[in-house]
Design a protein around this motif. Structure first.
Motif, mmCIF file in Angstrom:
data_model
loop_
_atom_site.group_PDB
_atom_site.id
_atom_site.type_symbol
_atom_site.label_atom_id
_atom_site.label_comp_id
_atom_site.label_asym_id
_atom_site.label_seq_id
_atom_site.Cartn_x
_atom_site.Cartn_y
_atom_site.Cartn_z
ATOM 1 N N LEU A 145 -6.960 15.610 -8.307
ATOM 2 C CA LEU A 145 -8.203 14.856 -8.460
ATOM 3 C C LEU A 145 -7.996 13.389 -8.100
ATOM 4 C CD1 LEU A 145 -9.371 16.557 -11.746
ATOM 5 C CD2 LEU A 145 -10.663 16.548 -9.612
ATOM 6 N N ALA A 146 -6.808 12.857 -8.394
ATOM 7 C CA ALA A 146 -6.510 11.461 -8.068
ATOM 8 C C ALA A 146 -6.546 11.224 -6.567
ATOM 9 C CB ALA A 146 -5.153 11.068 -8.637
ATOM 10 N N VAL A 147 -6.131 12.211 -5.781
ATOM 11 C CA VAL A 147 -6.203 12.100 -4.320
ATOM 12 C C VAL A 147 -7.649 11.884 -3.897
ATOM 13 C CG1 VAL A 147 -5.925 13.351 -2.148
ATOM 14 C CG2 VAL A 147 -4.119 13.462 -3.877
ATOM 15 N N GLN A 148 -8.538 12.721 -4.406
ATOM 16 C CA GLN A 148 -9.947 12.655 -4.026
ATOM 17 C C GLN A 148 -10.615 11.378 -4.532
ATOM 18 O OE1 GLN A 148 -11.786 16.786 -4.652
ATOM 19 N NE2 GLN A 148 -9.793 17.014 -5.617
ATOM 20 N N ILE A 149 -10.288 10.988 -5.754
ATOM 21 C CA ILE A 149 -10.898 9.787 -6.333
ATOM 22 C C ILE A 149 -10.432 8.538 -5.605
ATOM 23 C CG2 ILE A 149 -10.876 8.346 -8.420
ATOM 24 C CD1 ILE A 149 -10.940 11.065 -9.986
ATOM 25 N N SER A 150 -9.150 8.476 -5.237
ATOM 26 C CA SER A 150 -8.644 7.324 -4.487
ATOM 27 C C SER A 150 -9.389 7.159 -3.173
ATOM 28 C CB SER A 150 -7.143 7.488 -4.219
ATOM 29 O OG SER A 150 -6.405 7.518 -5.431
ATOM 30 N N LYS A 151 -9.624 8.270 -2.498
ATOM 31 C CA LYS A 151 -10.379 8.225 -1.243
ATOM 32 C C LYS A 151 -11.825 7.790 -1.481
ATOM 33 C CE LYS A 151 -7.883 9.341 2.384
ATOM 34 N NZ LYS A 151 -7.853 8.481 3.587
ATOM 35 N N GLN A 152 -12.442 8.317 -2.520
ATOM 36 C CA GLN A 152 -13.824 7.970 -2.822
ATOM 37 C C GLN A 152 -13.970 6.483 -3.147
ATOM 38 O OE1 GLN A 152 -16.818 9.668 -2.824
ATOM 39 N NE2 GLN A 152 -15.725 11.283 -1.746
ATOM 40 N N LEU A 153 -12.935 5.891 -3.730
ATOM 41 C CA LEU A 153 -12.967 4.476 -4.088
ATOM 42 C C LEU A 153 -12.564 3.582 -2.926
ATOM 43 C CD1 LEU A 153 -11.573 4.555 -7.740
ATOM 44 C CD2 LEU A 153 -13.944 4.351 -6.992
ATOM 45 N N GLY A 154 -12.258 4.174 -1.768
ATOM 46 C CA GLY A 154 -12.057 3.365 -0.572
ATOM 47 C C GLY A 154 -10.646 3.203 -0.081
ATOM 48 N N ALA A 155 -9.685 3.949 -0.633
ATOM 49 C CA ALA A 155 -8.310 3.835 -0.162
ATOM 50 C C ALA A 155 -8.233 4.187 1.326
ATOM 51 C CB ALA A 155 -7.388 4.751 -0.958
ATOM 52 N N ALA A 156 -7.498 3.370 2.088
ATOM 53 C CA ALA A 156 -7.334 3.644 3.515
ATOM 54 C C ALA A 156 -6.342 4.768 3.748
ATOM 55 C CB ALA A 156 -6.862 2.379 4.236
ATOM 56 N N LYS A 157 -5.374 4.902 2.848
ATOM 57 C CA LYS A 157 -4.343 5.929 2.999
ATOM 58 C C LYS A 157 -3.913 6.407 1.620
ATOM 59 C CE LYS A 157 0.089 6.880 5.256
ATOM 60 N NZ LYS A 157 1.134 6.329 6.169
ATOM 61 N N VAL A 158 -3.764 7.712 1.477
ATOM 62 C CA VAL A 158 -3.284 8.303 0.230
ATOM 63 C C VAL A 158 -2.050 9.146 0.545
ATOM 64 C CG1 VAL A 158 -3.791 9.868 -1.678
ATOM 65 C CG2 VAL A 158 -5.571 8.340 -0.827
ATOM 66 N N ILE A 159 -0.966 8.862 -0.171
ATOM 67 C CA ILE A 159 0.295 9.591 -0.018
ATOM 68 C C ILE A 159 0.514 10.415 -1.288
ATOM 69 C CG2 ILE A 159 2.782 9.416 0.341
ATOM 70 C CD1 ILE A 159 2.237 6.599 1.527
ATOM 71 N N GLY A 160 0.670 11.710 -1.141
ATOM 72 C CA GLY A 160 0.898 12.582 -2.282
ATOM 73 C C GLY A 160 2.334 13.065 -2.346
ATOM 74 N N VAL A 161 2.932 12.975 -3.525
ATOM 75 C CA VAL A 161 4.302 13.458 -3.751
ATOM 76 C C VAL A 161 4.283 14.420 -4.926
ATOM 77 C CG1 VAL A 161 6.664 12.816 -4.352
ATOM 78 C CG2 VAL A 161 5.308 11.310 -2.875
ATOM 79 N N GLY A 162 4.857 15.605 -4.733
ATOM 80 C CA GLY A 162 4.888 16.584 -5.815
ATOM 81 C C GLY A 162 5.884 17.687 -5.534
ATOM 82 N N ARG A 163 6.014 18.609 -6.500
ATOM 83 C CA ARG A 163 7.008 19.679 -6.387
ATOM 84 C C ARG A 163 6.428 20.995 -5.877
ATOM 85 N NH1 ARG A 163 8.891 17.601 -11.526
ATOM 86 N NH2 ARG A 163 10.887 16.543 -11.285
ATOM 87 N N LEU A 188 12.342 12.783 1.886
ATOM 88 C CA LEU A 188 12.011 11.500 1.271
ATOM 89 C C LEU A 188 12.755 10.355 1.947
ATOM 90 C CD1 LEU A 188 11.952 12.429 -2.527
ATOM 91 C CD2 LEU A 188 9.996 11.979 -1.043
ATOM 92 N N ALA A 189 14.003 10.597 2.316
ATOM 93 C CA ALA A 189 14.786 9.557 2.995
ATOM 94 C C ALA A 189 14.156 9.202 4.338
ATOM 95 C CB ALA A 189 16.220 10.022 3.191
ATOM 96 N N ALA A 190 13.656 10.214 5.045
ATOM 97 C CA ALA A 190 13.022 9.967 6.344
ATOM 98 C C ALA A 190 11.679 9.264 6.188
ATOM 99 C CB ALA A 190 12.833 11.290 7.079
ATOM 100 N N ALA A 191 11.062 9.415 5.033
ATOM 101 C CA ALA A 191 9.727 8.855 4.805
ATOM 102 C C ALA A 191 9.760 7.557 4.003
ATOM 103 C CB ALA A 191 8.860 9.871 4.071
ATOM 104 N N VAL A 192 10.934 6.975 3.817
ATOM 105 C CA VAL A 192 11.068 5.839 2.905
ATOM 106 C C VAL A 192 10.193 4.662 3.324
ATOM 107 C CG1 VAL A 192 13.092 4.878 4.085
ATOM 108 C CG2 VAL A 192 12.712 4.393 1.656
ATOM 109 N N THR A 193 10.066 4.408 4.613
ATOM 110 C CA THR A 193 9.245 3.286 5.071
ATOM 111 C C THR A 193 7.778 3.522 4.743
ATOM 112 O OG1 THR A 193 10.794 2.817 6.863
ATOM 113 C CG2 THR A 193 8.587 1.877 7.049
ATOM 114 N N ASP A 194 7.316 4.750 4.942
ATOM 115 C CA ASP A 194 5.937 5.101 4.631
ATOM 116 C C ASP A 194 5.675 4.967 3.140
ATOM 117 O OD1 ASP A 194 3.350 5.961 5.266
ATOM 118 O OD2 ASP A 194 3.843 8.065 4.921
ATOM 119 N N ILE A 195 6.561 5.513 2.337
ATOM 120 C CA ILE A 195 6.407 5.467 0.884
ATOM 121 C C ILE A 195 6.452 4.026 0.380
ATOM 122 C CG2 ILE A 195 7.542 6.075 -1.293
ATOM 123 C CD1 ILE A 195 8.362 8.721 0.099
#
Length: 241
Positions: A145-163, A188-195
């Protein structure tokens, strides 16, 4: 009326007959259509939550969807919602439009408010617009739900991390722009700059996960003066989120 009843904090609730609630002048009696069994409800029912101080026996539950005698349907916030009827103070009644699945509404509001209130109350209406939001624990119900709410509130980019790999794969359909597996060190090591580019972190995990990501992010931020807003919401590090 029938209700789920706690008679011993060390035992599961039992389904039994209870006295119907009395209704005070500022309250409305609702017939409950659906009630949420969220983490707060479970913690109170086990006696582990700091607010679990009511005398036993008690009816657990803190919110749900119900209908009054006139047929008006509400989302409500009130203790004792895991019962056929509940008395609700009028400030805690929120009338619902026609239609909609009562079970989905009851189950969604509490986890949805965890990110909505964090972003709105801590940051304000305009502080999310154009920002990058990193969600730790994005595969849990609240995280999705946080992914969707962040977008609705205007986030330009949403990064999701989970198991959870299945839920992780579904996050782009909910609005996530990038997803990373929490237990994949190479990814995660390859994505460190993005994160490390995140402006806001919604953290449902805390503990060693938060420590790990802080150590990963802070040295790798391109702009060392870029503010980082870390909103710690939950502490489920070690669970299946």
């Amino acid at each position: 009326m029938k209700a789920a009843v706690i008679t011993d904090y060390n035992q599961l609730p039992v389904y039994q007959e209870m006295k119907r609630p009395s209704v005070n002048q500022d309250e409305v009696l609702l017939s409950v259509e659906a009630a949420s069994v969220n983490h707060l409800v479970r913690a109170r029912a086990s006696g582990r939550h700091y607010s679990a101080k009511a005398a036993l026996p008690l009816i657990p539950g803190n919110d749900g969807v119900g209908v009054d005698q006139a047929g008006h349907r509400y989302y409500f916030n009130a203790n004792g919602s895991l019962a056929e009827q509940v008395a609700v103070s009028t400030p805690y009644l929120f009338e619902l439009p026609q239609g909609g699945d009562a079970a989905v509404i009851a189950a969604a509001v509490n986890p949805a408010m965890s990110s909505y209130m964090a972003l709105k109350a801590r940051l304000g209406d305009d502080k999310v617009i154009g920002k990058t939001v990193l969600i730790l624990g994005a595969t849990g119900s609240a995280g999705q739900l946080a992914v969707q709410i962040s977008k609705q509130l205007g986030a330009a980019k949403v990064i999701g991390v989970g198991r959870n790999p299945q839920r992780l794969a579904e996050l782009p359909q909910l609005g996530a722009d990038a997803v990373y597996a929490l237990n994949d060190e190479r990814e995660l090591a390859a994505a460190v700059t993005d994160i490390a580019s995140a402006d806001i972190v919604l953290d449902y995990l805390w503990g060693t996960v938060a420590e790990r990501f802080l150590h990963m992010m802070l040295p790798n931020r391109k702009n060392r003066h870029q503010p980082l807003c870390w909103l710690e919401i939950g502490s489920f590090s070690g669970c299946g989120y």
